[in-house]
Design a protein around this motif. Structure first.
Motif, short mmCIF file in Angstrom:
data_model
loop_
_atom_site.label_atom_id
_atom_site.label_comp_id
_atom_site.label_asym_id
_atom_site.label_seq_id
_atom_site.Cartn_x
_atom_site.Cartn_y
_atom_site.Cartn_z
N VAL A 152 -2.84 4.63 4.92
CA VAL A 152 -3.18 3.85 6.12
C VAL A 152 -3.39 4.82 7.28
O VAL A 152 -2.56 5.69 7.55
N PHE A 193 1.44 6.65 -7.78
CA PHE A 193 2.75 6.39 -8.42
C PHE A 193 2.68 6.61 -9.91
O PHE A 193 1.62 6.39 -10.50
N LYS A 197 0.32 5.73 0.14
CA LYS A 197 -0.64 6.85 0.19
C LYS A 197 -0.61 7.68 -1.08
O LYS A 197 -1.59 8.31 -1.44
N ILE A 223 19.53 4.72 8.93
CA ILE A 223 20.18 5.68 8.04
C ILE A 223 21.64 5.78 8.46
O ILE A 223 21.95 5.70 9.64
N CYS A 265 15.84 18.49 5.80
CA CYS A 265 16.39 18.70 4.45
C CYS A 265 15.53 19.66 3.63
O CYS A 265 14.32 19.75 3.83
N LEU A 275 0.84 -1.21 0.00
CA LEU A 275 0.00 0.00 0.00
C LEU A 275 0.86 1.25 0.00
O LEU A 275 1.91 1.29 0.66
N ASP A 278 11.79 4.31 -7.71
CA ASP A 278 10.78 3.70 -6.83
C ASP A 278 9.69 3.03 -7.66
O ASP A 278 9.19 1.96 -7.30
C1 LIG Z 1 16.35 15.38 0.97
C2 LIG Z 1 16.80 13.97 1.13
C3 LIG Z 1 17.88 13.50 0.38
C4 LIG Z 1 18.29 12.16 0.48
N1 LIG Z 1 19.30 11.72 -0.32
C5 LIG Z 1 19.66 10.41 -0.29
C6 LIG Z 1 20.62 9.91 -1.19
O1 LIG Z 1 21.15 10.62 -2.05
N2 LIG Z 1 20.95 8.59 -1.11
C7 LIG Z 1 20.37 7.75 -0.19
O2 LIG Z 1 20.71 6.56 -0.14
N3 LIG Z 1 19.43 8.21 0.67
C8 LIG Z 1 19.05 9.51 0.63
N4 LIG Z 1 18.06 9.96 1.47
C9 LIG Z 1 17.41 9.00 2.37
C10 LIG Z 1 16.43 8.13 1.58
O3 LIG Z 1 15.56 8.95 0.83
C11 LIG Z 1 15.62 7.26 2.52
O4 LIG Z 1 16.47 6.65 3.45
C12 LIG Z 1 14.87 6.17 1.75
O5 LIG Z 1 13.92 6.75 0.90
C13 LIG Z 1 14.18 5.22 2.74
O6 LIG Z 1 13.38 4.34 2.03
P1 LIG Z 1 12.06 3.75 2.71
O7 LIG Z 1 11.50 2.80 1.73
O8 LIG Z 1 12.38 3.30 4.08
O9 LIG Z 1 11.09 5.01 2.91
P2 LIG Z 1 10.51 6.03 1.84
O10 LIG Z 1 11.31 6.05 0.61
O11 LIG Z 1 10.31 7.30 2.58
O12 LIG Z 1 9.10 5.42 1.45
C14 LIG Z 1 8.03 5.43 2.36
C15 LIG Z 1 6.74 5.33 1.57
O13 LIG Z 1 5.67 5.19 2.52
C16 LIG Z 1 4.56 5.91 2.06
N5 LIG Z 1 3.71 6.21 3.22
C17 LIG Z 1 4.00 7.01 4.26
N6 LIG Z 1 2.98 7.05 5.13
C18 LIG Z 1 2.01 6.23 4.62
C19 LIG Z 1 0.71 5.86 5.06
N7 LIG Z 1 0.17 6.34 6.20
N8 LIG Z 1 -0.01 5.01 4.30
C20 LIG Z 1 0.51 4.52 3.13
N9 LIG Z 1 1.73 4.85 2.67
C21 LIG Z 1 2.48 5.69 3.41
C22 LIG Z 1 5.16 7.14 1.40
O14 LIG Z 1 4.28 7.73 0.45
C23 LIG Z 1 6.42 6.57 0.75
O15 LIG Z 1 6.20 6.21 -0.60
C24 LIG Z 1 17.63 11.29 1.39
C25 LIG Z 1 16.55 11.76 2.15
C26 LIG Z 1 16.13 13.08 2.02
C27 LIG Z 1 14.96 13.55 2.83
#
Ligand SMILES: Cc1cc2nc3c(=O)[nH]c(=O)nc-3n(C[C@H](O)[C@H](O)[C@H](O)COP(=O)(O)OP(=O)(O)OC[C@H]3O[C@@H](n4cnc5c(N)ncnc54)[C@H](O)[C@@H]3O)c2cc1C
Length: 395
Positions: free
Chosen positions: A118, A37, A34, A285, A169, A32, A98
């Motif tokens: 969610v 895509f 939010k 992280i 950021c 899921l 993604d």
């Molecule tokens: C400005 C910035 C620059 C960055 N640059 C880098 C980089 O260059 N290289 C690197 O490795 N990392 C980088 N990072 C870190 C990286 O973006 C994250 O560590 C990474 O995206 C984590 O992946 P994730 O799948 O855990 O979470 P996310 O990529 O954040 O995905 C979480 C998903 O959950 C969804 N979601 C949230 N709440 C809900 C809900 N209630 N119901 C349903 N869906 C929901 C969101 O829409 C999102 O699609 C950066 C972060 C930031 C903020």
């Protein structure tokens, strides 16, 4: 169908990866998100080479490679730079990356539902109930929270109260022609870092990609309350200064700046009864660089191993899932756990630091290896400190 073996909340790199791996093991998985895509995610889009080595399939979505780095002192008067024969970082567009990972999960049999926020999670001894904003409800044996920094799964299951250390950021990504980027950053796509501007504990980056430029700033501080610094102004001022010095293409303006946050500390616990947290939701992280994509995907792999074992044992209790934390700590805990707080690392006199580092090309290369995650801080700290000490004594 309203009943799944596993519901994964969040379709970032953590969510899509764990969903794919569980579908590979014949579990029924609902993924899921939010957002609709493909969606834009605030990110630099830099992937370390170890990410490509561990997940070679992502090479097909790489936009460009960066072969060198250049670090400027806050006055912009001094810099240290190094270009390598081999790539240091792979660049991706986060919306394409993604989306690619989601499509890959769907090909493996995952049911993907975007535009589905969610709102609540209720865990009982029989199952997990997941409630969406459109009134729908799903049941599953287990829920995986891969829903990023503000994780609803972590909050509703009381694994997250508030974040201890965060990186705030500001970022923008803009299209620029390949020819202009070649002129400014060469075909080696040199990445620029500006640490400690205006006294912030963090850095600004300029990441040139094939035909896009990503520019952003990260400032580390304690807690989730907003910082005292006007981060947007610091980034905008830098954009204009760099353009004046011909270090940034004139096409880059200060529109469309987006905010974001990274958790810079793992949660005390990343699992509970019928619940596992991956990636940013769990606070995984690299606190030195803000790199999170590698840890999102690696923790997803650790979670998939744990979940498939739990299904074999038919045991989704906290004690059965606790092996997940042992796994990720063994896998990459050294990168994120043993490091001193990022706010301390980034609070330095960068004028002096750049001046000293540029005296020693080997020290420059060691630091480049560290910030591009080719080595762990533990393995290289001693060498760096020794060379830094010698370089600071001998001009
Ligand atoms: C400005 C910035 C620059 C960055 N640059 C880098 C980089 O260059 N290289 C690197 O490795 N990392 C980088 N990072 C870190 C990286 O973006 C994250 O560590 C990474 O995206 C984590 O992946 P994730 O799948 O855990 O979470 P996310 O990529 O954040 O995905 C979480 C998903 O959950 C969804 N979601 C949230 N709440 C809900 C809900 N209630 N119901 C349903 N869906 C929901 C969101 O829409 C999102 O699609 C950066 C972060 C930031 C903020």
């Amino acid at each position: 169908m309203t009943e799944y073996d596993v519901v994964v909340v969040g379709a970032g790199p953590a969510g899509s990866t764990v969903a794919s791996l569980l579908a590979d093991r014949d579990l029924s998985v609902l993924l899921l998100d939010k957002d609709v895509f493909p969606r834009w995610k605030p990110c630099g889009g830099g992937l370390t080479i170890k990410t490509l080595n561990r997940y070679p399939y992502i090479k097909e979505i790489v936009d460009s490679y960066t072969y060198g780095g250049c670090v400027y002192s806050p006055s912009l008067k001094q810099y240290v730079s190094k270009t390598m024969e081999e790539p240091l970082i792979a660049m991706v567009s986060r919306s394409r990356f993604d989306d690619y990972l989601v499509r890959r999960a769907v090909e493996k049999g995952v049911i993907f539902q975007d535009n589905s926020k969610v709102l609540d999670i209720v865990v009982s001894s029989e199952n997990v109930k997941i409630f969406l904003d459109n009134g729908e409800m799903y049941n599953s044996s287990l829920v995986i929270g891969a829903d990023g920094f503000s994780s609803i799964v972590a909050r509703k299951t009381k694994l997250l109260d508030s974040r201890r250390n965060v990186g705030i950021c500001i970022v923008k990504e803009t299209s620029i022609s390949k020819e202009v980027l070649d002129e400014f950053y060469t075909e080696k796509r040199i990445a620029y870092i500006y640490p400690g501007l205006e006294g912030i504990t963090g850095y600004t980056w300029v990441f040139p990609k094939r035909d896009m430029l990503n520019i952003g700033l990260i400032h580390y501080h304690r807690g989730e309350n907003t910082s005292n610094y006007n981060l947007k102004k610091i980034l905008v001022d830098l954009i204009y200064k760099l353009k004046e010095k011909k270090l940034l293409p004139l096409e880059v303006d200060d529109s469309d700046l987006k905010g974001g946050a990274v958790p810079v500390y793992p949660l005390d616990k990343t699992y509970s009864n019928r619940v596992i947290l991956c990636g940013d939701a769990a606070g995984l992280i690299n606190p030195l660089t803000g790199e999170g994509i590698y840890y999102a995907m690696a923790s997803a792999e650790n979670a998939a191993d744990t979940v498939s074992e739990a299904f074999k044992k038919d045991d989704f209790s906290e004690s059965s899932l606790s092996i997940y934390e042992t796994r990720w700590k063994k896998d990459f805990g050294e990168d994120i756990g043993t490091i001193i707080p990022s706010s301390k690392i980034w609070r330095r006199d960068y004028e002096k630091l750049v001046e000293i580092v540029k005296r020693d090309p080997i020290l420059t290369e060691l630091l480049l290896q560290l910030i591009t995650s080719q080595v762990s801080i533990k393995s290289i700290k001693g060498k760096i400190l020794r060379r830094y000490l010698i370089a600071s004594i001998f001009k």
